[in-house]
Enzyme design. Sequence first.
Site, short mmCIF file in Angstrom:
data_model
loop_
_atom_site.label_atom_id
_atom_site.label_comp_id
_atom_site.label_asym_id
_atom_site.label_seq_id
_atom_site.Cartn_x
_atom_site.Cartn_y
_atom_site.Cartn_z
N LYS A 65 0.84 -1.19 -0.11
CA LYS A 65 -0.26 0.16 0.04
C LYS A 65 0.79 1.45 -0.39
CE LYS A 65 -2.01 3.36 2.36
NZ LYS A 65 -3.03 3.32 4.12
N ARG A 108 -11.40 2.41 5.58
CA ARG A 108 -10.25 1.58 6.14
C ARG A 108 -10.03 2.10 7.81
NH1 ARG A 108 -5.07 3.50 7.73
NH2 ARG A 108 -3.66 1.28 6.16
N HIS A 135 -11.06 15.32 7.13
CA HIS A 135 -11.74 14.56 6.05
C HIS A 135 -11.61 13.37 6.96
CE1 HIS A 135 -12.74 12.74 3.05
NE2 HIS A 135 -12.00 11.12 3.03
N GLN A 136 -10.42 13.49 7.82
CA GLN A 136 -10.76 11.69 8.58
C GLN A 136 -12.04 11.54 10.02
OE1 GLN A 136 -9.49 8.78 7.09
NE2 GLN A 136 -10.52 7.83 8.64
N MET A 217 -6.24 7.54 16.25
CA MET A 217 -4.89 7.16 14.83
C MET A 217 -4.12 8.49 14.36
SD MET A 217 -7.02 9.73 13.03
CE MET A 217 -6.30 9.18 11.48
N GLY A 218 -3.80 9.31 14.42
CA GLY A 218 -2.63 10.70 13.96
C GLY A 218 -1.48 10.06 13.75
N ASP A 220 1.46 8.67 12.72
CA ASP A 220 1.79 7.56 11.95
C ASP A 220 3.17 7.45 11.38
OD1 ASP A 220 1.19 9.26 10.27
OD2 ASP A 220 -0.19 8.43 8.68
N LYS A 224 5.38 11.84 16.12
CA LYS A 224 3.61 12.92 16.29
C LYS A 224 3.41 11.96 17.06
CE LYS A 224 2.29 12.68 11.24
NZ LYS A 224 0.93 12.01 10.57
#
Length: 315
Positions: A65, A108, A135-136, A217-218, A220, A224
Amino acid sequence: MQFLPEERSAALVTEELAFTAVRDALIAAAGPQADVFPAVLGHGSQRENRFTVKSATSAQLAGVKIGSYWPGNADKGLARHNSLVLLFDQDHGRIGAVVEAGVVNAYRTAAADAVAASVLARTDAATLTIFGAGHQALYECTALSRVRPITTIHVVARSRQRGEHFLDKLAERGLAGQLTDAEQACRAADIVVTATTATAPLFDAAWVRPGTHIASMGSDAHGKQELPRDLLRTARLFCDLPAQSVRIGELQHVADLVHDGTLQVVAIGDVLTGQAEGRRSEQEITVFDSSGIALQDLFVADALLHATAGTEETP
């Protein structure tokens, strides 16, 4: 070779398809026949343009991916995030399918947090706090509302204008939201989701009440950070893949305590299969670190390809 263009994959994907495929991927990731390889983080000719290459294999699937983030696209009326999934034909080593998955990637990512919440959040969790109004964040709210009886959504946004626009988007999906400051939002929450690009904690650990479930979830990439270290030291920790979470996920900020055995991290796949305990009490604080693994993308892409069967033929 099969090719599923962006328009087709976006039309095919649903919350249910993403949830099922991601759940299967997280279970596979915790099993003996899967390998998730270290992510490669890069940037374009202009350093603010970033991309990530993630790859994995399971008993049935192998592939790559490639996710990209081009922030300047917003000024051109284009999506800032894009995604491409390549599935190998394992008999011959050639690429067997290519799936453009920009919109799919949002489903996802949200699905992973929903899967985790389905086994970690209290069953009566009705108040959701979302940090971020991009957006997310919208997909996160929708996905979590499918697994828990969410009646109130507190939105913590960088600007009132962005926040109000986000409330309108929530309303379009039948969800009720309100703008709230960080402390009040945390103190009221049953579930907290952080969907930002932050590099420092978004709130104080003392603001989190007993029984809260938190999903980050931010985080990555190196540097961060969304959650306070004090919270990670006292909560029960879960993630999609421990080896990745302590390297580029939120748990990089307590990696020293994980490596020396002070803190234990549980792969959510082990909870889903009953190999490990999920929530143990109504008072326990749980954290799910969702740094995103390639198996999620491979399983969702495969599900989309199967969804085309019996419909129009893919080009």
